[in-house]
Design a protein around this motif. Structure first.
Motif, PDB file in Angstrom:
ATOM      1  N   LYS A 150      37.798  13.456  -6.628  1.00 15.95           N
ATOM      2  CA  LYS A 150      37.174  11.495  -7.509  1.00 15.95           C
ATOM      3  C   LYS A 150      36.237  10.820  -7.011  1.00 15.95           C
ATOM      4  O   LYS A 150      35.909   9.701  -7.583  1.00 15.95           O
ATOM      5  N   TRP A 151      36.236  10.936  -5.403  1.00 14.58           N
ATOM      6  CA  TRP A 151      35.935   9.371  -4.274  1.00 14.58           C
ATOM      7  C   TRP A 151      34.532   9.657  -4.850  1.00 14.58           C
ATOM      8  O   TRP A 151      33.554  10.147  -3.498  1.00 14.58           O
ATOM      9  N   THR A 152      33.746   9.589  -5.565  1.00 11.72           N
ATOM     10  CA  THR A 152      31.946   9.833  -6.405  1.00 11.72           C
ATOM     11  C   THR A 152      31.518   8.505  -5.441  1.00 11.72           C
ATOM     12  O   THR A 152      29.924   8.729  -5.854  1.00 11.72           O
ATOM     13  N   MET A 153      31.886   7.597  -5.870  1.00 11.40           N
ATOM     14  CA  MET A 153      31.374   6.380  -6.059  1.00 11.40           C
ATOM     15  C   MET A 153      30.916   5.773  -4.837  1.00 11.40           C
ATOM     16  O   MET A 153      31.855   6.300  -3.947  1.00 11.40           O
ATOM     17  N   PRO A 154      29.530   5.085  -5.270  1.00 17.06           N
ATOM     18  CA  PRO A 154      29.945   4.912  -2.709  1.00 17.06           C
ATOM     19  C   PRO A 154      29.900   3.631  -2.964  1.00 17.06           C
ATOM     20  O   PRO A 154      30.574   2.851  -3.868  1.00 17.06           O
ATOM     21  N   VAL A 155      30.169   3.251  -1.516  1.00 15.36           N
ATOM     22  CA  VAL A 155      30.866   1.822  -1.217  1.00 15.36           C
ATOM     23  C   VAL A 155      30.065   0.392  -1.679  1.00 15.36           C
ATOM     24  O   VAL A 155      28.372   1.000  -1.113  1.00 15.36           O
ATOM     25  N   ARG A 156      30.423  -0.147  -2.277  1.00 18.81           N
ATOM     26  CA  ARG A 156      29.588  -1.414  -2.277  1.00 18.81           C
ATOM     27  C   ARG A 156      28.871  -1.673  -1.357  1.00 18.81           C
ATOM     28  O   ARG A 156      29.502  -2.155  -0.007  1.00 18.81           O
ATOM     29  N   ASP A 157      28.134  -2.502  -1.719  1.00 17.94           N
ATOM     30  CA  ASP A 157      26.942  -2.943  -0.198  1.00 17.94           C
ATOM     31  C   ASP A 157      27.195  -2.672   0.594  1.00 17.94           C
ATOM     32  O   ASP A 157      27.499  -3.102   1.943  1.00 17.94           O
ATOM     33  N   TRP A 158      27.270  -1.176   1.122  1.00 13.24           N
ATOM     34  CA  TRP A 158      27.713  -0.789   2.316  1.00 13.24           C
ATOM     35  C   TRP A 158      26.100  -1.036   2.939  1.00 13.24           C
ATOM     36  O   TRP A 158      25.774  -0.671   4.167  1.00 13.24           O
ATOM     37  N   LYS A 159      24.742  -0.806   2.119  1.00 14.64           N
ATOM     38  CA  LYS A 159      22.943  -0.623   3.165  1.00 14.64           C
ATOM     39  C   LYS A 159      23.975  -2.441   4.371  1.00 14.64           C
ATOM     40  O   LYS A 159      23.221  -1.965   5.296  1.00 14.64           O
ATOM     41  N   ALA A 160      24.059  -3.557   3.643  1.00 12.50           N
ATOM     42  CA  ALA A 160      24.574  -4.146   3.924  1.00 12.50           C
ATOM     43  C   ALA A 160      25.603  -4.548   4.995  1.00 12.50           C
ATOM     44  O   ALA A 160      25.068  -5.066   6.235  1.00 12.50           O
ATOM     45  N   ALA A 161      26.288  -4.063   5.052  1.00 18.24           N
ATOM     46  CA  ALA A 161      27.675  -3.447   6.351  1.00 18.24           C
ATOM     47  C   ALA A 161      26.819  -3.035   7.232  1.00 18.24           C
ATOM     48  O   ALA A 161      27.076  -3.058   8.915  1.00 18.24           O
ATOM     49  N   LEU A 162      26.257  -1.702   6.586  1.00 20.57           N
ATOM     50  CA  LEU A 162      25.811  -0.476   7.780  1.00 20.57           C
ATOM     51  C   LEU A 162      23.984  -1.182   8.835  1.00 20.57           C
ATOM     52  O   LEU A 162      24.867  -1.697   9.973  1.00 20.57           O
ATOM     53  N   ASN A 163      24.171  -2.652   8.288  1.00 20.99           N
ATOM     54  CA  ASN A 163      22.770  -3.518   8.923  1.00 20.99           C
ATOM     55  C   ASN A 163      23.897  -4.296   9.680  1.00 20.99           C
ATOM     56  O   ASN A 163      23.080  -4.261  10.820  1.00 20.99           O
ATOM     57  N   GLN A 164      25.162  -4.965   9.921  1.00 19.15           N
ATOM     58  CA  GLN A 164      25.475  -5.328  10.208  1.00 19.15           C
ATOM     59  C   GLN A 164      26.366  -5.044  11.552  1.00 19.15           C
ATOM     60  O   GLN A 164      26.266  -4.900  12.317  1.00 19.15           O
ATOM     61  N   PHE A 165      27.154  -3.865  11.199  1.00 21.15           N
ATOM     62  CA  PHE A 165      27.200  -3.077  12.159  1.00 21.15           C
ATOM     63  C   PHE A 165      25.942  -2.727  13.252  1.00 21.15           C
ATOM     64  O   PHE A 165      26.541  -2.215  14.176  1.00 21.15           O
ATOM     65  N   ILE A 166      24.792  -2.220  12.654  1.00 25.35           N
ATOM     66  CA  ILE A 166      24.312  -1.797  13.567  1.00 25.35           C
ATOM     67  C   ILE A 166      23.644  -3.416  14.982  1.00 25.35           C
ATOM     68  O   ILE A 166      24.257  -2.438  15.867  1.00 25.35           O
ATOM     69  N   ILE A 167      23.465  -4.482  14.394  1.00 27.77           N
ATOM     70  CA  ILE A 167      23.650  -4.871  15.042  1.00 27.77           C
ATOM     71  C   ILE A 167      24.586  -5.295  15.830  1.00 27.77           C
ATOM     72  O   ILE A 167      24.675  -5.720  17.330  1.00 27.77           O
ATOM     73  N   LEU A 168      26.078  -5.392  15.236  1.00 29.19           N
ATOM     74  CA  LEU A 168      27.166  -5.864  16.346  1.00 29.19           C
ATOM     75  C   LEU A 168      27.282  -4.513  17.711  1.00 29.19           C
ATOM     76  O   LEU A 168      27.700  -4.735  18.237  1.00 29.19           O
ATOM     77  N   TYR A 169      27.239  -2.986  17.037  1.00 34.30           N
ATOM     78  CA  TYR A 169      27.508  -1.880  17.800  1.00 34.30           C
ATOM     79  C   TYR A 169      26.228  -0.710  18.285  1.00 34.30           C
ATOM     80  O   TYR A 169      26.946  -0.238  19.313  1.00 34.30           O
ATOM     81  N   GLY A 170      24.864  -1.781  17.855  1.00 30.56           N
ATOM     82  CA  GLY A 170      23.848  -0.481  18.308  1.00 30.56           C
ATOM     83  C   GLY A 170      23.666   0.364  18.493  1.00 30.56           C
ATOM     84  O   GLY A 170      24.236   1.541  17.088  1.00 30.56           O
ATOM     85  N   ASP A 171      23.980   1.294  19.247  1.00 28.06           N
ATOM     86  CA  ASP A 171      24.038   2.575  19.959  1.00 28.06           C
ATOM     87  C   ASP A 171      24.527   3.915  19.351  1.00 28.06           C
ATOM     88  O   ASP A 171      25.491   4.792  18.855  1.00 28.06           O
ATOM     89  N   ARG A 172      26.456   3.013  18.979  1.00 30.87           N
ATOM     90  CA  ARG A 172      27.028   3.392  18.853  1.00 30.87           C
ATOM     91  C   ARG A 172      27.470   3.947  17.053  1.00 30.87           C
ATOM     92  O   ARG A 172      28.077   4.484  16.292  1.00 30.87           O
ATOM     93  N   VAL A 173      26.545   3.219  16.236  1.00 32.41           N
ATOM     94  CA  VAL A 173      25.954   3.603  14.876  1.00 32.41           C
ATOM     95  C   VAL A 173      25.330   4.551  14.697  1.00 32.41           C
ATOM     96  O   VAL A 173      24.374   4.499  14.834  1.00 32.41           O
ATOM     97  N   PRO A 174      26.236   5.764  13.888  1.00 34.14           N
ATOM     98  CA  PRO A 174      25.524   6.799  14.044  1.00 34.14           C
ATOM     99  C   PRO A 174      24.463   6.874  12.604  1.00 34.14           C
ATOM    100  O   PRO A 174      25.326   5.768  11.556  1.00 34.14           O
ATOM    101  N   VAL A 175      23.008   7.364  12.262  1.00 36.29           N
ATOM    102  CA  VAL A 175      22.591   6.453  11.637  1.00 36.29           C
ATOM    103  C   VAL A 175      22.213   7.603  10.550  1.00 36.29           C
ATOM    104  O   VAL A 175      21.600   8.475  11.534  1.00 36.29           O
TER     105      VAL A 175
END
Length: 108
Positions: free
Chosen positions: A83-108
């Motif tokens: 039933k979990w079909t809705m995307p995570v709210r504000d995920w793109k902004a969070a993903l950008n922050q994860f990439i900044i914080l953790y670099g290569d460890r974040v699979p994109v």
């Protein structure tokens, strides 16, 4: 006496010592940028999951062994996950922050 104890100590005397003793653990959440905190902390999703799991267990009186409980919760989680079909709210902004914080460890 801290400002926290002054403000809340009389009303919540039982929990103020716990709060102060675990302050370092509690404030680690605030080390993340606001975009990440929004994704991490969503009580609605947590409450919804808890409600779904309680609903699965509610009708059962007793379980023959611990493995039966694990299997029932696993099947309940599997059904709820469909039933979990809705995307995570504000995920793109969070993903950008994860990439900044953790670099290569974040699979994109």
């Amino acid at each position: 006496m801290t400002a926290f104890t002054t403000q809340w100590g009389s009303q919540y005397s039982a929990i103020v010592p716990n709060w102060e003793n675990n302050w370092d653990r509690l404030t680690a959440f605030f080390d993340y940028p606001p975009e990440v905190r929004k994704v991490i902390y969503t009580t609605n999703a947590i409450e919804s999951l808890n409600y779904s799991l309680r609903k699965v267990i509610k009708g059962r009186g007793a379980f023959p062994h611990d493995e039966a409980v694990r299997k029932l919760l696993y099947l309940g989680l599997r059904n709820v996950a469909k039933k979990w079909t809705m995307p995570v709210r504000d995920w793109k902004a969070a993903l950008n922050q994860f990439i900044i914080l953790y670099g290569d460890r974040v699979p994109v």
